[in-house]
Scaffold this motif. Sequence first.
Motif, PDB file in Angstrom:
ATOM      1  N   SER A 107       6.569  57.849  65.336  1.00 14.23           N
ATOM      2  CA  SER A 107       7.479  56.947  66.052  1.00 14.23           C
ATOM      3  C   SER A 107       7.179  55.487  65.719  1.00 14.23           C
ATOM      4  CB  SER A 107       7.356  57.192  67.556  1.00 14.23           C
ATOM      5  OG  SER A 107       7.980  56.166  68.264  1.00 14.23           O
ATOM      6  N   ILE A 108       5.898  55.157  65.685  1.00 14.23           N
ATOM      7  CA  ILE A 108       5.516  53.784  65.334  1.00 14.23           C
ATOM      8  C   ILE A 108       5.973  53.465  63.919  1.00 14.23           C
ATOM      9  CG2 ILE A 108       3.549  52.226  64.942  1.00 14.23           C
ATOM     10  CD1 ILE A 108       2.056  53.840  67.118  1.00 14.23           C
ATOM     11  N   ASN A 109       5.736  54.421  63.039  1.00 17.81           N
ATOM     12  CA  ASN A 109       6.115  54.253  61.640  1.00 17.81           C
ATOM     13  C   ASN A 109       7.614  54.008  61.482  1.00 17.81           C
ATOM     14  OD1 ASN A 109       7.054  56.012  58.988  1.00 17.81           O
ATOM     15  ND2 ASN A 109       5.309  54.672  58.632  1.00 17.81           N
ATOM     16  N   LEU A 110       8.403  54.613  62.393  1.00 13.80           N
ATOM     17  CA  LEU A 110       9.855  54.445  62.308  1.00 13.80           C
ATOM     18  C   LEU A 110      10.317  53.166  63.000  1.00 13.80           C
ATOM     19  CD1 LEU A 110      10.820  58.154  62.878  1.00 13.80           C
ATOM     20  CD2 LEU A 110      11.144  56.849  60.786  1.00 13.80           C
ATOM     21  N   GLY A 111       9.361  52.347  63.435  1.00 16.45           N
ATOM     22  CA  GLY A 111       9.742  51.018  63.890  1.00 16.45           C
ATOM     23  C   GLY A 111       9.708  50.781  65.388  1.00 16.45           C
ATOM     24  N   VAL A 112       9.155  51.736  66.152  1.00 14.30           N
ATOM     25  CA  VAL A 112       9.103  51.546  67.600  1.00 14.30           C
ATOM     26  C   VAL A 112       7.687  51.115  67.982  1.00 14.30           C
ATOM     27  CG1 VAL A 112       9.356  52.692  69.826  1.00 14.30           C
ATOM     28  CG2 VAL A 112      10.904  53.243  67.958  1.00 14.30           C
ATOM     29  N   PRO A 113       7.547  50.019  68.724  1.00 13.30           N
ATOM     30  CA  PRO A 113       6.206  49.535  69.076  1.00 13.30           C
ATOM     31  C   PRO A 113       5.406  50.585  69.850  1.00 13.30           C
ATOM     32  CG  PRO A 113       7.889  47.940  69.680  1.00 13.30           C
ATOM     33  CD  PRO A 113       8.601  49.161  69.250  1.00 13.30           C
ATOM     34  N   PRO A 114       4.074  50.502  69.766  1.00  9.19           N
ATOM     35  CA  PRO A 114       3.203  51.544  70.328  1.00  9.19           C
ATOM     36  C   PRO A 114       3.473  51.906  71.786  1.00  9.19           C
ATOM     37  CG  PRO A 114       1.936  50.059  68.991  1.00  9.19           C
ATOM     38  CD  PRO A 114       3.308  49.497  69.025  1.00  9.19           C
TER      39      PRO A 114
ATOM     40  N   ALA B 152       1.953  48.251  62.449  1.00 12.61           N
ATOM     41  CA  ALA B 152       2.484  49.458  61.804  1.00 12.61           C
ATOM     42  C   ALA B 152       3.984  49.608  61.996  1.00 12.61           C
ATOM     43  CB  ALA B 152       1.758  50.685  62.342  1.00 12.61           C
ATOM     44  N   HIS B 153       4.488  49.262  63.197  1.00 13.19           N
ATOM     45  CA  HIS B 153       5.900  49.526  63.431  1.00 13.19           C
ATOM     46  C   HIS B 153       6.814  48.498  62.784  1.00 13.19           C
ATOM     47  CE1 HIS B 153       4.767  46.866  66.787  1.00 13.19           C
ATOM     48  NE2 HIS B 153       6.024  46.505  66.831  1.00 13.19           N
TER      49      HIS B 153
ATOM     50  N   SER C 146      -0.133  62.345  65.352  1.00 12.02           N
ATOM     51  CA  SER C 146       0.841  61.976  64.333  1.00 12.02           C
ATOM     52  C   SER C 146       2.251  61.854  64.894  1.00 12.02           C
ATOM     53  CB  SER C 146       0.813  62.982  63.183  1.00 12.02           C
ATOM     54  OG  SER C 146       1.138  64.259  63.654  1.00 12.02           O
TER      55      SER C 146
ATOM     56  N   ILE D 252      15.747  55.515  57.037  1.00  9.02           N
ATOM     57  CA  ILE D 252      15.578  54.112  57.434  1.00  9.02           C
ATOM     58  C   ILE D 252      15.477  53.200  56.217  1.00  9.02           C
ATOM     59  CG2 ILE D 252      14.499  54.624  59.675  1.00  9.02           C
ATOM     60  CD1 ILE D 252      11.784  53.972  58.340  1.00  9.02           C
TER      61      ILE D 252
ATOM     62  N   ALA E 273       0.032  52.393  55.783  1.00 12.35           N
ATOM     63  CA  ALA E 273       1.004  52.545  56.865  1.00 12.35           C
ATOM     64  C   ALA E 273       0.714  51.606  58.024  1.00 12.35           C
ATOM     65  CB  ALA E 273       1.006  53.988  57.364  1.00 12.35           C
TER      66      ALA E 273
ATOM     67  N   ARG F 233      -3.120  55.828  55.254  1.00  9.58           N
ATOM     68  CA  ARG F 233      -2.918  55.365  56.627  1.00  9.58           C
ATOM     69  C   ARG F 233      -3.178  53.862  56.751  1.00  9.58           C
ATOM     70  NH1 ARG F 233      -2.734  58.964  60.714  1.00  9.58           N
ATOM     71  NH2 ARG F 233      -3.983  57.638  62.061  1.00  9.58           N
TER      72      ARG F 233
ATOM     73  N   PHE G 244       4.428  63.182  57.562  1.00  5.47           N
ATOM     74  CA  PHE G 244       3.095  63.603  57.974  1.00  5.47           C
ATOM     75  C   PHE G 244       2.811  65.042  57.541  1.00  5.47           C
ATOM     76  CE2 PHE G 244       4.187  60.098  60.618  1.00  5.47           C
ATOM     77  CZ  PHE G 244       2.998  59.466  60.929  1.00  5.47           C
TER      78      PHE G 244
ATOM     79  N   LEU H 224       5.707  57.064  52.232  1.00  5.34           N
ATOM     80  CA  LEU H 224       4.327  57.547  52.255  1.00  5.34           C
ATOM     81  C   LEU H 224       4.335  59.021  52.608  1.00  5.34           C
ATOM     82  CD1 LEU H 224       2.812  54.631  54.376  1.00  5.34           C
ATOM     83  CD2 LEU H 224       2.922  54.802  51.890  1.00  5.34           C
TER      84      LEU H 224
ATOM     85  N   ARG I 279      14.010  62.015  57.910  1.00  4.82           N
ATOM     86  CA  ARG I 279      13.729  61.026  58.943  1.00  4.82           C
ATOM     87  C   ARG I 279      13.044  59.803  58.346  1.00  4.82           C
ATOM     88  NH1 ARG I 279       9.758  62.662  63.800  1.00  4.82           N
ATOM     89  NH2 ARG I 279       8.233  62.374  62.135  1.00  4.82           N
ATOM     90  N   ALA I 280      12.174  60.053  57.363  1.00  3.72           N
ATOM     91  CA  ALA I 280      11.462  58.935  56.743  1.00  3.72           C
ATOM     92  C   ALA I 280      12.373  58.174  55.788  1.00  3.72           C
ATOM     93  CB  ALA I 280      10.225  59.445  56.017  1.00  3.72           C
TER      94      ALA I 280
ATOM     95  N   THR J 236       7.585  51.161  56.390  1.00  4.87           N
ATOM     96  CA  THR J 236       7.245  52.290  55.529  1.00  4.87           C
ATOM     97  C   THR J 236       7.822  53.531  56.183  1.00  4.87           C
ATOM     98  OG1 THR J 236       5.195  52.748  56.706  1.00  4.87           O
ATOM     99  CG2 THR J 236       5.061  51.228  54.861  1.00  4.87           C
ATOM    100  N   GLY J 237       8.194  54.503  55.368  1.00  7.49           N
ATOM    101  CA  GLY J 237       8.634  55.781  55.926  1.00  7.49           C
ATOM    102  C   GLY J 237       7.550  56.782  55.616  1.00  7.49           C
ATOM    103  N   MET J 238       7.036  57.430  56.667  1.00  5.30           N
ATOM    104  CA  MET J 238       5.905  58.316  56.410  1.00  5.30           C
ATOM    105  C   MET J 238       6.272  59.756  56.716  1.00  5.30           C
ATOM    106  SD  MET J 238       2.003  57.704  57.290  1.00  5.30           S
ATOM    107  CE  MET J 238       0.727  58.934  57.256  1.00  5.30           C
TER     108      MET J 238
ATOM    109  N   MET K 247      -0.467  44.030  67.060  1.00  8.94           N
ATOM    110  CA  MET K 247      -1.613  44.912  67.294  1.00  8.94           C
ATOM    111  C   MET K 247      -2.498  44.344  68.395  1.00  8.94           C
ATOM    112  SD  MET K 247      -2.331  47.798  65.828  1.00  8.94           S
ATOM    113  CE  MET K 247      -3.587  49.018  66.056  1.00  8.94           C
TER     114      MET K 247
ATOM    115  N   GLY L  71      14.601  56.393  63.988  1.00  8.50           N
ATOM    116  CA  GLY L  71      14.230  55.132  63.347  1.00  8.50           C
ATOM    117  C   GLY L  71      15.396  54.164  63.278  1.00  8.50           C
TER     118      GLY L  71
END
Lengths: 360, 549
Positions: B451-458, A73-74, B446, A151, A51, A48, A82, A157, A147-148, A78-80, B1, A100
């Motif tokens: 969603s954040i991980n896929l590039g969308v801001p928090p 993070a965004h 999670s 992109i 990520a 994490r 979970f 990850l 989905r990961a 990285t493609g995570m 952040m 994504g």
Amino acid sequence: MSMLVSLRNITKKFGQLKAVDDVSILIEEGDFFTLLGPSGCGKTTLLRTVAGFYNPDAGDIYFGDTRINDIPAHKRGTGMVFQNYALFPHMSVFDNVAYGLRAKKLHSREITTKVKEILERIQLEEYGDRFPSQLSGGQQQRVALARALVISPQVLLMDEPLSNLDAKLRVSMREEIKRMQKELGITTIYVTHDQEEAMAVSDRIAIINLGRLEQIGNAFDIYMQPKNRFVAGFIGNSNIMKIDVNSYDDGESLLHAEIEGTKIFVKTDRPHGVRDWVYMSLRPEWIRIVGDTPEDEINVLSGTVTGVTFLGSIIRYKIRYSDKQVITIDVHDPRATEINKEGDIINFQFGVDSPVIIEE
Amino acid sequence: MRRYLTTWNIILLLIFTILFFSILYPLFFIFKASFISSETGQFSLDSYKSFFHYPYYLRCLKNSIFVSTVATIFAVAIGVPFAVLLSRFHVPGKNIIKTLGTLPLILPTFIGAEAWLMLLGRNGILFNFLHKFGVDIPSMYGWKGIVLVFTLQFFPFVFLMVSAAINSIDSSLEEAAINLGAGRLRVLFTVTLPVITPAIFSGALVVFYLSIENFGVPILIGEDFRVLSVQAYNEFISEMGGNPSMAGALSIILLVITFGLTILQKYWVERKSYAMSALRPPEVKRLKPLPTFLIWSFCAGVVFVALAPFAVVVIASVTKTQGPVMYFGQFSLENFAMAFRISPRPILNSFFLATVATVVGIVFGIAVSYLVVRKRGTVTYLLDLLIMLPLAIAGTVLGIALAATYNEGMIVLTGTWIILALAYFIRKVPFSIKTTSSLLHQIDTSIEEASINLGVPPLMSFIKIIMPIMLPGILAGAIIMWVTTLAELSSTIVLYYGPWATMTVEIFQRIGSGDFGPASAYATILIISVIVPLFILNKVSGKDLASSL
């Protein structure tokens, strides 16, 4: 697309607890790298941190030449995947996978093409309109993976992605993951507590315990040459035995030692320090039960059978060879030998190069 | 952040500002006022001294505690067997009985009081009817009537909490007791009842709390039997000759009691609850016809007695009336014509104010829920405690505090609709927060991280992913806020001003002047406006909304 990942002296604390303690790892481009350890060892925390969901208290993370500590993070690319898949329950499979790409503001035609392509790859091309709740666990898993991957992440990850599947599916899914990872050549960091899974999929494995890195290597090296008691016990089964050192023959790299008064010889390159005792790890399958002791054979001990368990492909014996010490021996092909009973007194033997001298 | 953190910090600051002005400062204001002599304007303990000195005031406290205690005992005595019998035995029409059994708690208590006045009051139909046969029943004015209404309207809380507890007892628990040699009665007294005891206490505390903070019922049927909330109102409202310091002191005393009850509820009862998830719920027994009939009679009877008065109100609304005289049996729509045509303003006011309070409450509720659930820390923990504070304050007290605070000075709100909306918002927003945050708790972090991980801001991730998933909870919270606001009397009566009278005020005043026909028409409109949204949501979401109250 693939990327070298370098973790340098990463420390992450939660309050007083060091969840990750000064860990440094270099992951080669395109490597399938696994963080393996018992639950609570800090492996997920480390993932994490990569990520971007945690900021490390110390240390740096590099993707290639870029230090990414301060990238949110965004934006890390990285493609995570979970542990619980984290599929968006209110979106169809298609929308989940497209999510994504839409965030990247790609053209809608391009999005459709890419999503269709990846859904085909995971054999769910017919399922685009379904919702996550209408999918089986394995299908959800594949959607999460798609989905990961769609992109084109710099790093993939995966946080215990198979732990919610049943045993059979777990095996076929891990083969599928491994195959896709190789096809795409994408650098992957994979977290699991299942040593068999780790050995099956990984190019290299890092064993983590109590936040610290115990050993890095490929599955073979880690199994054959465990560095310490923890690794020897965690990867496969092992008899950890304390032996008294008599002398060390440099020329032949042979350690002269004793177990409970019986002389033994162990081939080892490892310096054993100045102590007069060391630990050695001896795999149950590297010990064989022998009949009457031939005078010239070495490393032969005897003991009383205290337990016999038939496990299908092997018979597992527990043998008491001294007042306190019990050793486990796995005998393959049970038809080949006579099966011993509890209370039988037997001799057993191991080769000079079978044991590994390990650290505390 | 870092930028993201400040966004939430600004929201957090905004939330605290709103809380400060809508509740903390007003409470502090009346607290201060209670220590200032109305004659000299100096610090003084006179108000508290006279409270403990004059039997007149002390009796209010005693009366409050007395009716609340008696009502609680009755509510438990009805609610516990009601819950146990319905969950353990086969009863015909069980689901209808259960649904109807929870209905009283969403119906406004002062309408219940009105109904009983029409039945058993001085000129009540049942009273007159029985009188004809030479049966004179004791007067319902005073504590007896108050206890009657409280018991019938609040027993559903005991029922709901106890049935939740009893259904969460895994059958293996009782089987284990039987296996160890205990008989059926022994199991009941040594296992079943002790396990549901915390739920009984919890329900009892809620009933006691609602009884002691209630204003509409005692003012309508209490007459000379004065309770704290009524007395505080009297002291405050007769402002010219009245005593703001005394009103403050009474409010503070009531506040201490309600606050104490809330703390008791939170820390004592909650800690003692035996949370279990029943894998195998206890079996529902089918008894012989006679015992089944007896159980059915009890349960159906309770529901009938609790709801029949509301039917009387509905009937009265379409009955020809002339002042206090009602011609039952003669159908007429005059009352509704009056309500809709001649003075529709209270209806519009109620809907407008409830809608404003609800819309603000939703936005506020989402922000608070998110902060409390997802951004754990000392500050948000404080927020979590603070936000439930309005639940621990009687409506009358909140009304008095707001009216006194914003009567003069920098911000003057008294006499505007804004102060009503503000009072409704702060008083009901905990309901919205409760439903949204309990839903947010169930949404795994999670999902957001994915969603954040896929590039969308928090912040965007929250809006795109979490909000749609929370929608049912938000909607449920909104509807609960809306309907309870519509039914709100105690703070309204203190805060309203001429043109901004609501339906509840209109009903209240017309009951006061014996104008039962039009009062019943407004009451019927109110009852329908409360039940219909809850019924629709119940059908849509399939969950028992009464339980979130």
